[in-house]
Scaffold this motif. Sequence first.
Motif, PDB file in Angstrom:
ATOM      1  N   LEU A   2     -22.122  43.737 -12.079  1.00  0.00           N
ATOM      2  CA  LEU A   2     -21.832  42.595 -12.937  1.00  0.00           C
ATOM      3  C   LEU A   2     -20.488  41.974 -12.571  1.00  0.00           C
ATOM      4  O   LEU A   2     -19.518  42.683 -12.307  1.00  0.00           O
ATOM      5  CB  LEU A   2     -21.779  43.034 -14.401  1.00  0.00           C
ATOM      6  N   SER A   3     -20.446  40.671 -12.605  1.00  0.00           N
ATOM      7  CA  SER A   3     -19.173  39.981 -12.425  1.00  0.00           C
ATOM      8  C   SER A   3     -18.488  39.870 -13.784  1.00  0.00           C
ATOM      9  O   SER A   3     -19.114  40.076 -14.823  1.00  0.00           O
ATOM     10  CB  SER A   3     -19.393  38.584 -11.837  1.00  0.00           C
ATOM     11  N   ILE A   4     -17.224  39.514 -13.778  1.00  0.00           N
ATOM     12  CA  ILE A   4     -16.507  39.337 -15.043  1.00  0.00           C
ATOM     13  C   ILE A   4     -17.142  38.215 -15.846  1.00  0.00           C
ATOM     14  O   ILE A   4     -17.212  38.283 -17.076  1.00  0.00           O
ATOM     15  CB  ILE A   4     -14.989  39.135 -14.827  1.00  0.00           C
ATOM     16  N   GLN A   5     -17.653  37.191 -15.170  1.00  0.00           N
ATOM     17  CA  GLN A   5     -18.323  36.098 -15.879  1.00  0.00           C
ATOM     18  C   GLN A   5     -19.596  36.591 -16.556  1.00  0.00           C
ATOM     19  O   GLN A   5     -19.914  36.176 -17.654  1.00  0.00           O
ATOM     20  CB  GLN A   5     -18.626  34.931 -14.941  1.00  0.00           C
ATOM     21  N   ARG A  15     -14.065  32.825 -22.978  1.00  0.00           N
ATOM     22  CA  ARG A  15     -13.134  33.496 -22.068  1.00  0.00           C
ATOM     23  C   ARG A  15     -11.713  33.547 -22.633  1.00  0.00           C
ATOM     24  O   ARG A  15     -11.036  34.569 -22.544  1.00  0.00           O
ATOM     25  CB  ARG A  15     -13.140  32.814 -20.701  1.00  0.00           C
ATOM     26  N   GLY A  16     -11.249  32.455 -23.241  1.00  0.00           N
ATOM     27  CA  GLY A  16      -9.903  32.428 -23.793  1.00  0.00           C
ATOM     28  C   GLY A  16      -9.703  33.461 -24.886  1.00  0.00           C
ATOM     29  O   GLY A  16      -8.644  34.097 -24.969  1.00  0.00           O
ATOM     30  N   GLU A  17     -10.714  33.639 -25.713  1.00  0.00           N
ATOM     31  CA  GLU A  17     -10.613  34.621 -26.794  1.00  0.00           C
ATOM     32  C   GLU A  17     -10.581  36.043 -26.234  1.00  0.00           C
ATOM     33  O   GLU A  17      -9.801  36.887 -26.701  1.00  0.00           O
ATOM     34  CB  GLU A  17     -11.776  34.433 -27.760  1.00  0.00           C
ATOM     35  N   ILE A  18     -11.389  36.291 -25.223  1.00  0.00           N
ATOM     36  CA  ILE A  18     -11.403  37.619 -24.604  1.00  0.00           C
ATOM     37  C   ILE A  18     -10.089  37.871 -23.870  1.00  0.00           C
ATOM     38  O   ILE A  18      -9.528  38.969 -23.944  1.00  0.00           O
ATOM     39  CB  ILE A  18     -12.618  37.766 -23.673  1.00  0.00           C
TER      40      ILE A  18
END
Length: 88
Positions: A2-5, A15-18
């Motif tokens: 799995l990629s980070i995306q 993404r910003g919240e993570i």
Amino acid sequence: MLSIQDVIDYCDLDRGEIEAIAEHEHIPIAVAAEMSAVLLCTPEGVCHLHTMIIENMQHALESGRYQHVKDLAETYQHLQRSHPISTH
């Protein structure tokens, strides 16, 4: 693999919240993504997530990182819309 995306796409946060969780907890993005699933399970967890982002903004402000404060404020606005703090 799995990629980070892929990991981020699996979450109910953007993404910003993570990234804000990762910054606050000093953990990798993948771990923060996993943590987000736990936080979103309860009203207390959602409240804690709000607190994390606010604390990140305070720290960035104290450090003079004004662009980061602005970015976190936008992230927080999104969080307020998508996962508001329960009033009950």
